[in-house]
Design an enzyme around this catalytic site. Sequence first.
Site, PDB file in Angstrom:
ATOM      1  N   ARG A 155      42.103 -35.201  24.640  1.00  0.00           N
ATOM      2  CA  ARG A 155      41.381 -36.266  23.938  1.00  0.00           C
ATOM      3  C   ARG A 155      41.724 -37.566  24.639  1.00  0.00           C
ATOM      4  NH1 ARG A 155      40.556 -37.415  17.545  1.00  0.00           N
ATOM      5  NH2 ARG A 155      39.097 -35.724  17.958  1.00  0.00           N
ATOM      6  N   HIS A 195      31.749 -35.760  22.064  1.00  0.00           N
ATOM      7  CA  HIS A 195      32.659 -34.948  21.249  1.00  0.00           C
ATOM      8  C   HIS A 195      32.032 -33.566  21.045  1.00  0.00           C
ATOM      9  CE1 HIS A 195      35.822 -33.953  18.651  1.00  0.00           C
ATOM     10  NE2 HIS A 195      35.568 -34.712  17.598  1.00  0.00           N
ATOM     11  N   GLN A 243      33.146 -30.975  18.206  1.00  0.00           N
ATOM     12  CA  GLN A 243      32.657 -31.318  16.870  1.00  0.00           C
ATOM     13  C   GLN A 243      31.245 -30.769  16.678  1.00  0.00           C
ATOM     14  OE1 GLN A 243      34.225 -33.139  14.240  1.00  0.00           O
ATOM     15  NE2 GLN A 243      32.450 -32.315  13.167  1.00  0.00           N
ATOM     16  N   ASP A 286      28.931 -40.975  10.641  1.00  0.00           N
ATOM     17  CA  ASP A 286      30.246 -41.122  11.280  1.00  0.00           C
ATOM     18  C   ASP A 286      30.639 -42.581  11.068  1.00  0.00           C
ATOM     19  OD1 ASP A 286      32.500 -40.928  12.917  1.00  0.00           O
ATOM     20  OD2 ASP A 286      31.387 -40.906  14.800  1.00  0.00           O
ATOM     21  N   CYS A 313      31.540 -36.069  10.423  1.00  0.00           N
ATOM     22  CA  CYS A 313      32.574 -35.427  11.258  1.00  0.00           C
ATOM     23  C   CYS A 313      33.978 -35.693  10.719  1.00  0.00           C
ATOM     24  CB  CYS A 313      32.451 -35.916  12.693  1.00  0.00           C
ATOM     25  SG  CYS A 313      32.601 -37.700  12.862  1.00  0.00           S
ATOM     26  N   ARG A 337      35.564 -26.395  12.021  1.00  0.00           N
ATOM     27  CA  ARG A 337      36.210 -26.783  13.285  1.00  0.00           C
ATOM     28  C   ARG A 337      37.141 -25.667  13.752  1.00  0.00           C
ATOM     29  NH1 ARG A 337      36.607 -32.011  15.159  1.00  0.00           N
ATOM     30  NH2 ARG A 337      37.413 -30.943  16.991  1.00  0.00           N
TER      31      ARG A 337
END
Length: 314
Positions: free
Chosen positions: A110, A137, A140, A231, A271, A299
């Site tokens: 990340r 991402h 996700q 988000d 998310c 996830r």
Amino acid sequence: MISCVIEQMNHFLTLLETSPEEIRHVLEVAAQLRQHRDEHGDADLLRGKTLAMYFEKPSLRTRVSFEQAMYELGGRAIVFGKQEVGLGVRETVADFTRVMNGMVDGIMARVYEHAWLEEMAEHAQVPIVNALSDHCHPCQALADIMTMQDDFGEDLSGRSLVFVGDGNNVARSLAAICAKLGIAFTLACPAGYELAGDYLATVRRVCPEAELRVFNDPRAAVEQTDAIYCDTFVSMGQEEEKKKRLRDFAGFQVNEDLLAAAQPETIVLHCLPAYRGVEITNAVMDGPASRVFGQSHNRLHAQKGLLAVLMGQA
Ligand code: CP
Ligand code: NVA
């Protein structure tokens, strides 16, 4: 129980380089592993394998889902952060990768700079997984699609998703995965917050048939959609722009008013982490249309599917 139907995938960086067949295969493996977990517990597909996990930014879901995924697949994870590694300062991204090549079976990272992931991929002899960059991402997005499949069935072609908010990393990955799977994607954002670098044109070059739209009016955007997605308005690294962003995004909150403009069966996704009362209200997040917590649990399953395909034989 799980058979391999595709050539070995190498890395997972943006979704644009992943074929629809590969995406569908990962989702299928993820769903099979979820069912296997419910009925029989862990599956040993990655026994003896190690995943290195590098974080430059905070994380709850990504960190826990990947680490737990490795555990449940019979492997292990080593987690470290910027402080210990000093990536780009103490040693170069290329050298970091060359060292990891001889010690682990996969690397997830990340980072702020997406180019770092590309550099890792260039020097890697093991799979590189984008665990979020400023650009996108993709992990996700796998869980998001899995969550839509839970409501609408495996084949989502002809379905639609409206992302209400900033043209950010999460929106970019959703545009890409929707295009790959034949789902119409709409970004509803204030003028000036569209996907930078004309990203939709890039997606269109890869998927010429893709249905991609941008609206500046969220109510008009959500009228006929299967899913509304939101988000934060202020992503990690944008903290200094917070005041301006909160002003600019007034009117883009996912609340009961906005939901009233949608169809009764429209579902709501986020998310997470959610800033309750900012981009989404408690009433929506905790209401009947919300799939947010199931989405967060997916996830784990999506990560297991991805790791089993990238690092195992699935
Ligand atoms: N959605 C997501 O990636 O959450 P974390 O930042 O907590 O990992
Ligand atoms: N857009 C958000 C996503 C967090 C999972 C961020 O980058 O902070």
